[in-house]
Write a protein that holds these residues in place. Structure first.
Motif, short mmCIF file in Angstrom:
data_model
loop_
_atom_site.label_atom_id
_atom_site.label_comp_id
_atom_site.label_asym_id
_atom_site.label_seq_id
_atom_site.Cartn_x
_atom_site.Cartn_y
_atom_site.Cartn_z
N ASN A 541 0.83 -1.20 0.00
CA ASN A 541 0.00 0.00 0.00
C ASN A 541 0.87 1.25 0.00
O ASN A 541 0.38 2.35 0.25
CB ASN A 541 -0.95 0.01 1.20
CG ASN A 541 -0.22 0.15 2.53
OD1 ASN A 541 1.01 0.08 2.61
ND2 ASN A 541 -0.98 0.34 3.61
N HIS A 542 2.16 1.08 -0.28
CA HIS A 542 3.12 2.18 -0.16
C HIS A 542 2.95 3.16 -1.32
O HIS A 542 3.02 2.77 -2.49
CB HIS A 542 4.54 1.63 -0.14
CG HIS A 542 5.53 2.57 0.47
ND1 HIS A 542 5.72 3.85 0.01
CD2 HIS A 542 6.40 2.43 1.51
CE1 HIS A 542 6.65 4.46 0.73
NE2 HIS A 542 7.06 3.61 1.67
N PRO A 543 2.76 4.45 -1.03
CA PRO A 543 2.60 5.43 -2.11
C PRO A 543 3.79 5.51 -3.06
O PRO A 543 3.63 5.87 -4.23
CB PRO A 543 2.43 6.75 -1.36
CG PRO A 543 1.92 6.37 -0.01
CD PRO A 543 2.57 5.05 0.30
N ALA A 544 4.99 5.17 -2.59
CA ALA A 544 6.16 5.23 -3.45
C ALA A 544 6.13 4.15 -4.53
O ALA A 544 6.87 4.23 -5.51
CB ALA A 544 7.44 5.09 -2.61
N TYR A 545 5.29 3.13 -4.34
CA TYR A 545 5.21 2.03 -5.31
C TYR A 545 3.86 2.05 -6.03
O TYR A 545 3.27 1.01 -6.30
CB TYR A 545 5.43 0.70 -4.61
CG TYR A 545 6.84 0.51 -4.14
CD1 TYR A 545 7.80 -0.08 -4.95
CD2 TYR A 545 7.23 0.94 -2.87
CE1 TYR A 545 9.11 -0.24 -4.51
CE2 TYR A 545 8.53 0.78 -2.42
CZ TYR A 545 9.47 0.19 -3.26
OH TYR A 545 10.77 0.04 -2.83
N GLY A 546 3.39 3.23 -6.35
CA GLY A 546 2.14 3.33 -7.10
C GLY A 546 0.91 3.21 -6.24
O GLY A 546 -0.20 3.07 -6.77
N HIS A 593 2.56 12.99 9.30
CA HIS A 593 3.39 12.24 8.36
C HIS A 593 2.69 10.93 8.01
O HIS A 593 1.66 10.57 8.62
CB HIS A 593 4.79 11.98 8.94
CG HIS A 593 4.80 11.30 10.28
ND1 HIS A 593 4.50 9.97 10.45
CD2 HIS A 593 5.07 11.79 11.52
CE1 HIS A 593 4.59 9.64 11.71
NE2 HIS A 593 4.93 10.74 12.41
N LEU A 594 3.22 10.21 7.05
CA LEU A 594 2.59 9.00 6.53
C LEU A 594 2.39 7.96 7.62
O LEU A 594 1.35 7.27 7.65
CB LEU A 594 3.43 8.43 5.39
CG LEU A 594 2.83 7.24 4.62
CD1 LEU A 594 1.57 7.66 3.88
CD2 LEU A 594 3.86 6.67 3.64
N GLY A 595 3.35 7.81 8.53
CA GLY A 595 3.25 6.79 9.56
C GLY A 595 2.05 6.97 10.46
O GLY A 595 1.52 5.99 10.99
N GLU A 596 1.59 8.22 10.64
CA GLU A 596 0.43 8.45 11.50
C GLU A 596 -0.88 8.10 10.80
O GLU A 596 -1.94 8.06 11.45
CB GLU A 596 0.41 9.91 11.96
CG GLU A 596 1.51 10.25 12.95
CD GLU A 596 1.38 11.64 13.52
OE1 GLU A 596 1.95 11.87 14.61
OE2 GLU A 596 0.73 12.50 12.90
N GLU A 597 -0.83 7.85 9.50
CA GLU A 597 -2.04 7.49 8.77
C GLU A 597 -2.33 5.99 8.84
O GLU A 597 -3.44 5.57 8.48
CB GLU A 597 -1.93 7.93 7.31
CG GLU A 597 -1.92 9.44 7.17
CD GLU A 597 -2.00 9.91 5.74
OE1 GLU A 597 -2.57 10.99 5.51
OE2 GLU A 597 -1.49 9.20 4.84
N PHE A 775 9.29 10.52 -1.30
CA PHE A 775 9.03 9.48 -0.31
C PHE A 775 10.35 8.81 0.05
O PHE A 775 11.18 8.54 -0.83
CB PHE A 775 8.05 8.44 -0.86
CG PHE A 775 6.65 8.95 -1.03
CD1 PHE A 775 5.78 9.00 0.05
CD2 PHE A 775 6.21 9.39 -2.26
CE1 PHE A 775 4.48 9.48 -0.10
CE2 PHE A 775 4.92 9.87 -2.43
CZ PHE A 775 4.05 9.92 -1.34
N SER A 776 10.50 8.52 1.34
CA SER A 776 11.70 7.81 1.80
C SER A 776 11.27 6.47 2.40
O SER A 776 10.08 6.16 2.49
CB SER A 776 12.43 8.65 2.86
OG SER A 776 11.67 8.70 4.06
N ALA A 777 12.24 5.68 2.81
CA ALA A 777 11.95 4.38 3.39
C ALA A 777 11.29 4.51 4.76
O ALA A 777 10.59 3.60 5.22
CB ALA A 777 13.22 3.55 3.50
N ASP A 778 11.50 5.63 5.43
CA ASP A 778 10.96 5.85 6.77
C ASP A 778 9.63 6.59 6.65
O ASP A 778 9.59 7.75 6.22
CB ASP A 778 11.95 6.68 7.60
CG ASP A 778 11.48 6.86 9.03
OD1 ASP A 778 10.36 6.41 9.36
OD2 ASP A 778 12.23 7.47 9.81
N PRO A 779 8.50 5.97 7.05
CA PRO A 779 7.20 6.63 6.94
C PRO A 779 7.13 7.96 7.68
O PRO A 779 6.35 8.84 7.30
CB PRO A 779 6.23 5.61 7.54
CG PRO A 779 6.92 4.29 7.38
CD PRO A 779 8.38 4.58 7.52
#
Length: 970
Positions: A541-546, A593-597, A775-779
């Motif tokens: 579900n990672h935004p960096a991978y589409g 940030h993404l991790g809080e979502e 986007f980085s590896a760290d959410p």
């Protein structure tokens, strides 16, 4: 009925019901017999099957306007709820599926290519061959291809009129499409299209339910059933066909063999572990009720049979249930596990099973049947031969007059057996024998040789388009049936797609546009780093991978032919209503940030060489910084997504086995090229120049586009869009791709599957901005994106339609409502007004553009969640005025019955959706929080609040913009 009763001078009579049995005049209600005619045909087909020694049959009733199909397996397949013209009817009925393909179905060529149906010529004017000026129909096609003998037809058949109608269709085809196509091959192709559609309907009652048509005999009847039975049986793999005497009158025959029946039922809705000790007692009580109901009709109890005990069973939390025929002493739980595994390929052992409904059927005794004998006596003698189109060439085939045939006589195909009312086409590779009661029994004696096709790429293109579409549609049905979350099974917030070997989108079911344009980019990103072999499935579900936002979870599977050749990829994306994050529902308006979502799933093998790897995913879902509040449901829905992909993989492999892997791949290429050609054709009439537009989000954030159109290029340039968004309205290139693909599909306007061929000649300039954030590896170092998928995507459609001046602005938001606590999570998107165009006013109260979901039924909503729905109504007058007015939004009012966290993600609360060319804008949306003390608080476009029991939310969605100013134009 009162008149009939009076004419019978008080004599008793019974009425056939939709369930295939009789009911007395006293107990009859009109709703009981809506499908009694087709039900009579199914009873007749099952009786013929038993008479011929077949306990399992597929009834195939092809008439003049439609085809009805049903499955019989030592008992009827029932349904107890139906929808008729939008009305839900709770009444027992045989499960009969209907497709608009019959002898009178109109054939032709239109803007969408070749078509068969759904419209029918009816009895007047009827098929062209009736000589009354009718259009080309399936009856005419069969006549022109030598699949019926006009000399034995029950009425005069004008073959010259049929030929003239066929020539009119042929002449209507664009010249570039028929350079490879002869008129005879066109007719054969139309027949193939009809056969594929009917076979697809039979799959719906067999393959989709876990039953193999190869194990069934097909009973063909109706005026046209015999002409198509062999080919449809070949498509499905069936090996035996029964063609009854008087095949055109089988419903009347079924009426003669139906029984008096009574149903007794109880809604249970209890888990099996709690119910099991009382189950036998419940069954006994229903048995007594059913028997007593027949006894009250005057039947002796010792002559009444307990025909069936049907238990509806499901996994707790699912909506769809399985029908289990149970008898005392059998292990119900084991029977359900076996059935579930057979249909879906997996079993969620951690979930309890729930008994939904128990039904008992009592019936009178059956009329004794004499077994029909099929002993070979000799070869039948034909009365003549006629020219018939077989294996793409004309040849003489024998014609047999049915009334001349004697018991035991046989014939081999190709041949025709005909009477005044029906025709049996015995195709090449089939043999038929006459029974001593007049039934023709056909058996497939050898596989038909590879057909020497002369219909060319244009007709094959239509067939494969339909086959690819059927593949993704069936995958979607699988996902809908076995998912756990309301979001998938009720709101249908998922998408299924077929992609080629390079990862380009080829075809999709009509699901969610914001998903579909992104899936191709997702697959290609995954392939760069994660090679996929046979038996692999990758999830992310990672935004960096589409990805789009974290609740949208994508599962991708490679599909191979049995030869080992890669055919392409099957993928689906489903919205999980809960996947962690700082607020229930995983769409927090205040995430930093993404991790809080929520839980970020990097590309992970869900299956590796066929071996499941759910354990690692369970750890991720359960032990992330902000873990899912319901990881079991996440895993159950992921199993459903995997089952949907397996369904697509199997279907694509069968397609390659039947037609060749390279043929399948060639037709994928053809679909892309067709889309590219249609766009090129449309761009030729679009004036060259720069089409510019700006739109501001509700917080003032600027979106900007310039569409450069010249002879050399068609380019979308988003330079000037704001660099980043401080909140969660950041989007991704996958979302931009979806929006562009969707708008191009609108620009083309022809009905084609949305595929990435539309992008072949399109350039996209997407600088680093809120539409293309890093986007980085760290959410924790990635921007939040949850609103970008649902809201920025809609505003981007606003932007592009404004630039191209295609329509007034639609509501431009998904009106996301999310609420929950530690026990439940609920999510919905809410409909609104659609913008008007230069041809029609906008629709009221509908999802538009990047969303295509349903709304949860109020009954389901209130049963499963702590909420009461007080109002759901059209917001009259909210659409903008113009020559054509925009559609109205809606009003939706909730009362919460428990403490919940409420999140809202919306747009067009500051400025209304624009009108086009003088049309007035639609009204802005608004949302009000009604507190316990009666105070009202206006809520922002994007907000989160804590709600107490008894408090309410009133949501008003925007209207669509109007098109054209009537006064100015005058």
């Amino acid at each position: 009925l009162d008149g009939l009763e009076s004419a019978l001078s008080g004599g008793d009579f019974s009425i056939m019901t939709s369930a295939g049995g009789f009911v007395s005049r006293r107990d009859y209600r009109a709703k009981d017999s809506l499908f009694s005619g087709p039900a009579g045909g199914v009873v007749g087909a099952s009786t013929i099957a038993h008479q011929c020694g077949e306990g399992r049959t597929i009834a195939f009733d092809m008439g003049g306007t439609s085809t009805d199909v049903a499955r019989y397996h030592h008992g009827f397949d029932y349904q107890f709820e139906q929808r008729i013209s939008g009305v839900r009817l709770m009444s027992p009925s045989l499960r009969i599926e209907t497709v608009a393909a019959g002898g009178g179905s109109i054939c032709g060529y239109g803007a969408d290519g070749f078509f068969v149906g759904p419209h029918s010529a009816g009895a007047s004017p009827g098929p062209a061959s009736y000589g009354a000026g009718g259009p080309l129909t399936i009856t005419d096609v069969n006549l022109l291809l030598g699949r019926m003998d006009p000399g034995l037809f029950g009425i005069p058949a004008r073959i010259d009129a049929a030929r003239q109608a066929a020539d009119c269709v042929y002449q209507s085809i664009p010249r570039e499409r028929i350079s490879d196509l002869k008129i005879d091959a066109m007719l054969q192709g139309l027949l193939d299209i009809a056969n594929e559609r009917m076979a697809d309907t039979i799959r719906g009652i067999s393959v989709r339910e876990g039953y193999d048509p190869k194990e069934y005999a097909m009973t063909a009847f109706g005026g046209a059933g015999g002409q198509h039975a062999c080919r449809i049986a070949e498509i499905l793999g069936a090996q035996r066909i029964l063609f009854p005497a008087d095949a055109g009158l089988l419903s009347a025959f079924g009426l003669q063999h139906a029984r008096m029946e009574r149903f007794a039922q109880s809604e249970v809705l209890k888990c099996w572990d709690a119910l099991e000790p009382q189950f036998d007692t419940l069954v006994k009580r229903l048995e007594e009720q059913a028997v007593q109901a027949l006894s009250d009709e005057g039947f002796e109890k010792d002559k009444i049979l307990l025909a069936r005990r049907i238990v509806q069973v499901r996994i707790h939390g699912q909506e769809c249930s399985e029908s289990i025929d149970w008898s005392p002493g059998q292990d119900l739980a084991a029977m359900f596990r076996s059935r579930y595994l057979n249909v879906y390929g997996y079993y969620p052992a951690e979930k309890p099973i729930e008994i939904v409904t128990l039904r008992v059927i009592a019936a009178t005794e059956k009329i004794p049947l004499k077994k029909e004998n099929f002993s070979y006596q000799g070869k039948a003698q034909s009365v003549r031969t006629i020219q018939s189109y077989v294996q793409s060439e004309w040849q003489q085939i024998p014609v047999f007059r049915r009334e001349d045939l004697a018991a035991g006589e046989f014939m081999k195909g190709p041949a025709l057996v005909q009477d005044a009312f029906s025709t049996m086409c015995i195709d090449l590779g089939w043999k038929a024998i006459v029974g001593d009661m007049g039934t023709l029994r056909l058996e497939r004696i050898c596989a038909s040789p590879p057909e020497k096709r002369s219909d060319g790429p244009s007709m094959q293109f239509e067939l494969f388009t339909q086959r690819f579409f059927s593949l993704v549609k069936e995958s979607g049905f699988m996902l809908e049936r076995v998912s756990i979350s309301t979001n998938v099974k009720e709101r249908l917030d998922f998408s299924c797609a077929l992609l080629d070997a390079e990862g380009a989108l080829i075809v999709n079911a009509p699901h969610i546009p914001v998903h579909l344009g992104a899936i191709g980019l997702c697959v290609r990103k995954l392939l760069e780093e994660y090679p996929m072999n046979e038996g692999d499935m990758v999830v992310t579900n990672h935004p960096a991978y589409g990805g789009s936002h974290l609740p949208d979870v994508t599962v991708v599977s490679p599909a191979f032919a049995t030869s080992g050749e890669l055919l392409g990829y099957v993928a689906n994306r489903a919205h999980h209503a809960e996947i962690g994050g700082i607020r229930p529902g995983s769409m927090p308006p205040d995430a930093r940030h993404l991790g809080e979502e929520g839980v970020v799933i990097p590309p992970t093998y869900l299956y590796r060489r066929g071996e499941a790897r759910f354990e690692a995913l369970e750890v991720l879902l359960s032990h992330s910084t902000y873990p899912s509040r319901n990881p079991k449901d996440n895993l159950a829905d992921l199993q459903a997504q995997a089952a949907a992909n397996r369904k697509g993989i199997q279907t694509l492999a069968r397609l390659a086995d039947a037609n060749g892997a390279q043929t399948v791949k060639n037709h994928m290429i053809a679909l892309k090229e067709h889309a590219a050609q249609l766009l090129a054709k449309r761009l030729k009439v679009l004036e060259y120049g720069n089409y510019k537009a700006e739109e501001s989000l509700d917080d003032g954030t600027l979106l900007k586009v310039c569409i450069h159109h010249s002879k050399q290029r068609f380019q979308f340039d988003f330079t000037g869009t704001k660099l980043s968004h401080e909140g969660n309205l950041n989007a991704t290139p996958a979302i931009v791709n979806s929006v562009i693909l969707y708008v191009l599909r609108l620009l083309v306007s022809d009905s084609i599957p949305m595929n990435e061929g539309l992008l072949q000649q399109v350039e996209v300039v997407l600088p680093r901005c809120l539409l293309n954030p890093p986007f980085s590896a760290d959410p924790e170092h990635c921007p939040p994106v949850v609103g970008g998928n649902v809201e920025t995507s809609q505003r981007l459609v606003d932007l592009l339609l404004k630039a191209l001046r295609l329509a007034g602005c639609s509501q431009g938001t998904m009106n996301n409502v999310i609420f929950g606590n530690e026990s439940v999570s609920y999510y919905e998107t809410v409909c609104g007004g659609v913008g008007a165009t230069n041809e029609h006013s906008g629709a009221h109260a509908i999802h538009s553009h990047m969303t295509n979901t349903a709304i949860t039924d109020p009954e389901i909503l209130e049963m499963r969640y702590p909420v009461r729905l007080h109002r759901f109504a059209i917001r009259k007058g909210s659409g903008g005025k113009g020559d054509y007015s925009g559609g109205d939004g809606i009003v939706r009012e909730f009362e919460f019955l428990a403490p919940v966290s409420l999140s809202l993600l919306t747009q067009h609360r500051v400025e209304g959706p624009y009108g086009m060319l003088g049309g007035h804008p639609g009204q802005t949306g608004r949302q009000q929080w009604i507190k316990k003390d009666g105070r009202t608080q206006e809520l922002d476009s994007i907000c989160g609040v804590e709600i107490s029991p008894g408090e309410r939310l009133i949501l008003e969605t925007p209207g669509g913009g109007g098109y054209g100013n009537a006064k100015e134009n005058t």
